[in-house]
Scaffold this active site. Structure first.
Site, mmCIF file in Angstrom:
data_model
loop_
_atom_site.group_PDB
_atom_site.id
_atom_site.type_symbol
_atom_site.label_atom_id
_atom_site.label_comp_id
_atom_site.label_asym_id
_atom_site.label_seq_id
_atom_site.Cartn_x
_atom_site.Cartn_y
_atom_site.Cartn_z
ATOM 1 N N PRO A 1 0.860 -1.123 0.147
ATOM 2 C CA PRO A 1 0.222 0.092 0.040
ATOM 3 C C PRO A 1 0.641 1.303 0.070
ATOM 4 C CG PRO A 1 -0.732 -1.556 1.571
ATOM 5 C CD PRO A 1 0.646 -2.041 1.073
ATOM 6 N N GLU A 2 0.790 2.132 -0.861
ATOM 7 C CA GLU A 2 1.282 3.649 -0.890
ATOM 8 C C GLU A 2 0.247 4.441 -0.790
ATOM 9 O OE1 GLU A 2 3.577 3.444 -4.515
ATOM 10 O OE2 GLU A 2 4.006 1.246 -4.676
ATOM 11 N N LYS B 1 2.305 7.695 3.617
ATOM 12 C CA LYS B 1 1.589 6.224 4.007
ATOM 13 C C LYS B 1 1.010 6.093 5.240
ATOM 14 C CE LYS B 1 5.127 4.494 0.706
ATOM 15 N NZ LYS B 1 6.153 3.483 0.653
ATOM 16 N N ARG C 1 2.250 -10.410 6.698
ATOM 17 C CA ARG C 1 3.899 -10.421 6.551
ATOM 18 C C ARG C 1 4.177 -9.953 8.047
ATOM 19 N NH1 ARG C 1 6.681 -10.457 1.672
ATOM 20 N NH2 ARG C 1 8.478 -10.649 3.080
ATOM 21 N N ARG D 1 15.148 -2.826 -5.540
ATOM 22 C CA ARG D 1 13.981 -3.185 -5.648
ATOM 23 C C ARG D 1 13.659 -3.519 -7.053
ATOM 24 N NH1 ARG D 1 10.656 -0.208 -2.015
ATOM 25 N NH2 ARG D 1 9.174 -1.556 -2.807
#
Ligand SMILES: [Zn+2]
Length: 293
Positions: free
Chosen positions: A2-3, A58, A125, A278
């Protein structure tokens, strides 16, 4: 992952339905989610009213009537689900928990309101966190104080973008855009999409980006974020019933998770490379690496 747009979607969705509600009880399935022991959290939260929901980067910030703040960071896989007898709203990391019976094995925290409605904080996670801070702790919270400007604020213009990224002129643009201290809210997906739209290779050093490309980058960031919020926040696709569909926040994506598919602009195959540690999606034809002395 989620951003900014996903967190803003949560804020917009929850704002209408939970503001003013009083917390009855908090069930904590994973104590490490919080910054304080379970008992302290439960004591402070019960009977407190939700005054407002805000967002910074965020981070979701809930202001409580007892002068405390609840700060929620979804990190990799966090999601929020709201449920009452009529509606179910879910946003954040999209997975099957959007539809499954709550709580499920990913549920870390459950907030029960006095009217019987509930909020679930799910996080597969377990990287996500929630902090309960009093006013002084909140005012001194360095994570918040160190965040860069909001890309959708009125103050954020081309000049500000230039000024911010030039704090790190010798770094690769992707690393700089991911740096929350430079600009708040962008993550892997929106950075890749913005750079594709602006035709900038993610490894380009900040000092080597031309004026015109920078202008395009500014416009791309703002338009992609706004578009994505509109997709999630303005429509009601995040409101689910038992037959509902989960949010499809990557539908708009031009490069993200489109490896080997044709670039929608030039037809070349999208490739996946590694930048700033990334996984990064680019069109090798549209986004050429430019070196300038
Ligand atoms: Zn292309």
């Amino acid at each position: 992952m989620p951003e900014l747009p996903e967190v803003e979607t949560i804020r917009l969705g929850l704002n209408k339905i939970v503001t003013g509600k009083v917390i009855k009880r908090v069930i904590i399935y994973w104590p490490k989610t919080f910054n304080y022991p379970t008992k302290y959290i439960q004591e402070k939260l019960s009977k407190s009213r939700l005054l407002s929901l805000n967002r910074r980067g965020k981070l979701l910030i809930i202001e409580l009537s007892n002068k405390y703040y609840l700060l929620i960071h979804l990190k990799m896989t966090g999601q929020i689900i709201y449920k009452d007898q009529k509606i179910r709203f879910g946003a954040g990391h999209p997975n099957d928990s959007f539809m499954s019976k709550m709580p499920d094995k990913t549920t870390r925290v459950e907030i029960l309101f006095e009217d019987g409605s509930r909020i679930y904080f799910n996080d597969q996670r377990k990287f996500g966190w929630i902090k309960l801070l009093n006013r002084t702790e909140y005012a001194n919270f360095s994570f918040l104080n160190n965040l860069g400007p909001e890309p959708l604020s009125k103050e954020f213009n081309l000049e500000q973008l230039k000024g911010r990224i030039n704090i790190r002129p010798n770094s690769m643009i992707k690393a700089v855009l991911l740096d929350q201290k430079i600009i708040a809210g962008l993550g892997n997906i929106y950075v890749d999409e913005s750079l594709w739209m602006a035709k900038i290779h993610p490894k380009t050093l900040v000092k080597n980006i031309s004026k015109s490309k920078l202008k395009k980058l500014y416009e791309s960031i703002v338009s992609i974020l706004n578009f994505s919020i509109m997709q999630g926040g303005a429509s009601d696709r995040n409101y689910l019933d038992v037959n509902g569909q989960k949010g499809s926040f990557t539908k708009f994506a031009q490069v993200y998770k489109r490896k080997d598919q044709p670039c929608t602009r030039c037809g070349h195959k999208i490739i996946k490379i590694r930048v700033a540690g990334r996984g990064t999606h680019i069109c090798p034809d549209c986004q050429k690496l430019i070196f300038r002395a």
